[in-house]
Design a protein around this motif. Structure first.
Motif, PDB file in Angstrom:
ATOM      1  N   PHE A  74      39.224  45.557  28.124  1.00  8.37           N
ATOM      2  CA  PHE A  74      38.611  44.422  28.810  1.00  8.37           C
ATOM      3  C   PHE A  74      39.634  43.806  29.762  1.00  8.37           C
ATOM      4  N   PHE A  76      40.135  40.244  31.867  1.00  3.51           N
ATOM      5  CA  PHE A  76      39.697  38.889  32.185  1.00  3.51           C
ATOM      6  C   PHE A  76      40.480  38.415  33.402  1.00  3.51           C
ATOM      7  N   ILE A 116      32.740  36.636  38.006  1.00  6.22           N
ATOM      8  CA  ILE A 116      32.211  37.990  38.134  1.00  6.22           C
ATOM      9  C   ILE A 116      32.238  38.683  36.779  1.00  6.22           C
ATOM     10  N   HIS A 117      31.149  39.346  36.461  1.00  8.41           N
ATOM     11  CA  HIS A 117      31.079  40.128  35.238  1.00  8.41           C
ATOM     12  C   HIS A 117      30.538  41.502  35.581  1.00  8.41           C
ATOM     13  N   LEU A 122      35.538  40.540  33.428  1.00 11.00           N
ATOM     14  CA  LEU A 122      34.906  39.223  33.496  1.00 11.00           C
ATOM     15  C   LEU A 122      35.896  38.221  34.063  1.00 11.00           C
ATOM     16  N   SER A 123      35.440  37.465  35.053  1.00  7.46           N
ATOM     17  CA  SER A 123      36.311  36.407  35.578  1.00  7.46           C
ATOM     18  C   SER A 123      35.604  35.071  35.467  1.00  7.46           C
ATOM     19  N   THR A 124      36.391  34.030  35.344  1.00  5.95           N
ATOM     20  CA  THR A 124      35.806  32.694  35.301  1.00  5.95           C
ATOM     21  C   THR A 124      36.783  31.709  35.906  1.00  5.95           C
ATOM     22  N   VAL A 133      38.702  33.402  24.575  1.00  4.78           N
ATOM     23  CA  VAL A 133      37.604  34.383  24.622  1.00  4.78           C
ATOM     24  C   VAL A 133      38.185  35.793  24.517  1.00  4.78           C
TER      25      VAL A 133
ATOM     26  N   GLY B  62      36.132  29.567  21.557  1.00  2.00           N
ATOM     27  CA  GLY B  62      36.344  30.656  22.514  1.00  2.00           C
ATOM     28  C   GLY B  62      36.378  32.008  21.823  1.00  2.00           C
ATOM     29  N   VAL B  63      37.021  32.073  20.669  1.00  2.00           N
ATOM     30  CA  VAL B  63      37.048  33.327  19.910  1.00  2.00           C
ATOM     31  C   VAL B  63      35.620  33.725  19.523  1.00  2.00           C
ATOM     32  N   ALA B  65      32.968  32.998  21.128  1.00  2.00           N
ATOM     33  CA  ALA B  65      32.328  33.484  22.352  1.00  2.00           C
ATOM     34  C   ALA B  65      32.765  34.912  22.666  1.00  2.00           C
ATOM     35  N   GLY B  66      34.041  35.201  22.423  1.00  2.00           N
ATOM     36  CA  GLY B  66      34.538  36.561  22.650  1.00  2.00           C
ATOM     37  C   GLY B  66      33.887  37.559  21.709  1.00  2.00           C
ATOM     38  N   LEU B  67      33.686  37.147  20.463  1.00  2.00           N
ATOM     39  CA  LEU B  67      32.998  38.018  19.509  1.00  2.00           C
ATOM     40  C   LEU B  67      31.550  38.234  19.954  1.00  2.00           C
ATOM     41  N   GLN B  90      34.675  25.188  26.365  1.00  2.00           N
ATOM     42  CA  GLN B  90      34.222  26.524  25.956  1.00  2.00           C
ATOM     43  C   GLN B  90      32.704  26.593  25.889  1.00  2.00           C
ATOM     44  N   PHE B  94      32.060  27.911  29.570  1.00  2.00           N
ATOM     45  CA  PHE B  94      32.088  29.358  29.325  1.00  2.00           C
ATOM     46  C   PHE B  94      30.812  29.873  28.672  1.00  2.00           C
ATOM     47  N   MET B 101      25.359  32.891  34.587  1.00  2.00           N
ATOM     48  CA  MET B 101      26.063  32.744  35.867  1.00  2.00           C
ATOM     49  C   MET B 101      26.546  34.063  36.466  1.00  2.00           C
ATOM     50  N   TYR B 102      26.366  35.138  35.720  1.00  2.47           N
ATOM     51  CA  TYR B 102      26.767  36.429  36.281  1.00  2.47           C
ATOM     52  C   TYR B 102      25.573  37.176  36.877  1.00  2.47           C
TER      53      TYR B 102
END
Lengths: 314, 329
Positions: A74, A76, A116-117, A122-124, A133, B62-63, B65-67, B90, B94, B101-102
């Motif tokens: 991944f 980021f 962008i994803h 993935l960017s934020t 994340v 955040g973790v 969200a990553g999961l 987060q 996020f 948003m993507y």
């Protein structure tokens, strides 16, 4: 622990010559360079909406990392992420369409320059937010796809955010395959690093027992050789902070550079582009013109496309 | 069964059924099992998927969200819902944003549990009901625990939603029994909406008023409904939606009459009830005898001392009073 580094103000000349690049590395470097220059021109002509942050001067960072990262990893990215995206996908059309809000945009024109994803990229746009994340992603990878890693690009300014430390702590505690790439360009928007960071990146990594590797070279081959064994260790669950001492050639976004002329001159003197042209003129010129023309063609083609479409309720 | 046990069983069930499910948070491991014991037994049965974290609410969210981003089901516990403020970025910038948003929908199965509310003397920073601060965030759904909704179903609904969900759990509910305690009233479910009516059919058929309330306030509303019925022969209906936002207002409409109140524990100003009232007004303004009346806690910090806390927080008698005012017109 190393001393605070202020690269933009450091001695600029007298570095060893850059080694000769593989053709594809040079092509990618030049693609990113001309992509960013073209963006600034488009903004200058009022053809783009909003804002952007170019990675001029820092292109070699994702290019050096490219073969060290695989499709299972991944990535980021952050606000200054065009180079990261192009190094991953080489897709100038999709990225420019995203920035211009045209058909074929990677994210329908919703995300724009900094959101962008695509696949495992993935960017934020919020500083430091992606580190926790990425730690969560790294946790997943460690358990289900051992050997894969999560790479996060941040800047020197990002170290002002608490999220960075929360994530580093967890990454070290849980032995996560997390690679933090710091592009220390010596300036956070308009604030020199020395005015916003006490201590050093190395010292902060050391506080968590996280390995730190300093890269001062802009030589892609040399950087790779140094990083290869370290990145392999990340894959085994040993998080790493790689700090690139680099130079932001352009403004933070557009037309907002308040640095003194000598700082900008130092950045220019360190620019890989001019250095490579001097060290390898034949190689450089064989690819530079075509890269410039290619990006111009992309810009013309994408600008002629109809607007992207998106439904807010989709 | 007490509500906390029901929720605990629901979490056991989720981890049992979904091999990608994780539970993470501060002090969630056995033998402690979480500050409110809701995660008890989980780490013993699922040691790989129950993770204790540092005191880093932003980081652990955040973790989670990553999961979720990598296809897992993540349940994060914020020890006190007040600390969700530390995870606001987060959640808002996020997790909620990433759903849309993507450019195309990116499903995230993610639940953030927030033990919420006062009445236990924990003081200003451990007693709040922060629901209102998260209302209206695209991509973020808000649910509230209730004695009438089986938590297994609620967890499933949040997971199936495929977007981050905040789950508000009024702490006072943990030790209360599931289901109906007052013999004067009977609860039934209409989809995700609990409808509580007097047992006497004639009273149930023609309620003088209707109260809409989140699960944590339901027992206080019921107490008011009992006193109104017994002391003043005024009969009411209680509606408890499981999902607070986005609210399925259409599901409420068939159960509403001319007098509607919203009761909640959140403090005055920018309340969830304001959102409910607006949605109801838009649809059935002409059917209402007056505007939807809002009952909530005072515009104040929540004091620690019991007598002071009582002055600020929403009480059954305040609801009783508001109903009488509303009926007086």
């Amino acid at each position: 622990m190393t001393e605070t580094l202020t690269p933009a103000l450091g001695p600029a000349t007298g570095g060893p010559p850059l080694s000769r690049l593989a053709d594809d590395d040079l092509e990618l470097l030049l693609l990113i360079r001309h992509f960013e220059l073209t963006l600034l021109q488009l903004y200058g002509r009022g053809e783009l909406n909003g804002t952007t942050h170019t990675c001029l001067g820092q292109e070699y960072v994702p290019v050096a990392l490219r073969p060290l990262l695989g499709p299972g990893d991944f990535v980021f990215s952050n606000h200054r992420g065009h180079g990261h995206y192009l190094a991953r996908f080489g897709d100038a059309h999709g990225l420019l369409a995203e920035i211009m809000g045209r058909e074929g945009a990677v994210c329908g024109g919703v995300g724009g320059s900094q959101h962008i994803h695509r696949d495992r990229y993935l960017s934020t746009g919020v500083q430091g937010e992606s580190l926790p994340v990425a730690a969560g992603v790294a946790l997943h990878l460690r358990r289900t796809e051992p050997g894969a890693l999560a790479c996060v690009h941040i800047g020197d300014g990002t170290w002002g955010e608490g999220a960075v430390y929360e994530a580093l702590n967890m990454a070290a505690l849980w032995s996560l395959p997390l690679l933090v790439v710091v592009e220390n360009n010596g300036i956070a928007q308009s604030t020199p690093t020395a005015a916003q960071m006490a201590g050093t990146v190395a010292g902060r990594a050391a506080a968590f027992g996280v390995d730190h590797h300093l890269v001062v070279s802009a030589d892609v081959n040399e950087i790779r050789t140094g990083l290869e064994p370290l990145v392999a260790r990340v894959r085994e669950g040993r998080p790493l902070v790689v700090e690139f001492v680099t130079h932001r050639l352009g403004p933070h976004s557009k037309g907002d550079d308040t640095r003194p002329p000598e700082a900008i001159r130092a950045a220019e003197e360190n620019d890989w582009y001019a250095r490579y042209a001097q060290d390898h003129p034949e190689h450089f010129h064989r690819f530079d013109g075509p890269a410039r023309a290619l990006v111009q063609g992309v810009a013309d083609e994408v600008a002629a496309r109809p607007p992207s479409r998106w439904s807010p309720c989709a | 069964m007490r509500v906390a046990e029901n929720l605990n069983a629901a979490l056991h069930g989720l981890l049992d059924d979904d091999p990608t499910a994780y539970v993470l948070g501060e002090d969630v491991l056995d033998p402690y099992g979480g500050a409110f014991k809701v995660t008890k037994g989980l780490s013993t049965r699922f040691p790989d998927r129950v993770i204790t974290t540092p005191i880093s609410e932003g980081g652990l969210t955040g973790v989670a969200a990553g999961l979720a981003l990598t296809g897992n089901t993540a349940v994060a516990e914020i020890m006190f819902g007040d600390f969700a403020a530390l995870a606001f970025d987060q959640l808002c910038n996020f997790a909620a944003k990433s759903v849309s948003m993507y450019g195309s929908r990116l499903p995230l199965r993610m639940i953030v549990r927030c033990p919420t509310g006062g009445g236990r003397g924990y003081g200003p920073t451990h007693s709040q009901s922060l629901q209102k601060h998260f209302v209206g965030m695209p991509g973020l759904a808000l649910y509230e625990m209730s004695p009438f909704h089986d938590n297994r179903d609620v967890l499933a609904a949040m997971v199936d939603r495929g977007e981050p969900c905040l789950f508000f759990e009024d702490k006072v509910l943990y030790t209360r029994p599931m289901g109906q305690a007052d013999p004067l009233f009977r609860a039934r479910l209409d989809g995700g909406l609990a409808v509580v009516d007097p047992v006497v059919p004639e009273l149930a058929a023609r309620p003088d008023y209707v109260i809409v309330t989140p699960g944590g306030t339901a027992h206080r509303a019921l107490e008011a409904m009992r006193s109104l019925l017994v002391e003043e022969e005024i009969s009411g209906r209680l509606l408890v939606p499981s999902r607070l936002y986005p609210l399925d207002v259409e599901a409420l409409l068939p159960h509403l009459g001319g007098v509607v109140l919203v009761a909640e524990e959140g403090t005055a100003g920018g309340t969830w009830g304001g959102e409910v009232a607006h949605l109801v007004h838009q649809r059935i303004w002409e059917r209402l005898r007056g505007p939807v009346r809002l009952v909530h806690s005072a515009a104040s910090v929540i004091p620690t001392a019991a007598h002071l806390e009582r002055e600020v927080l929403l009480t059954a008698s305040a609801i009783h009073h508001a109903v009488r005012e509303a009926l007086r017109g």
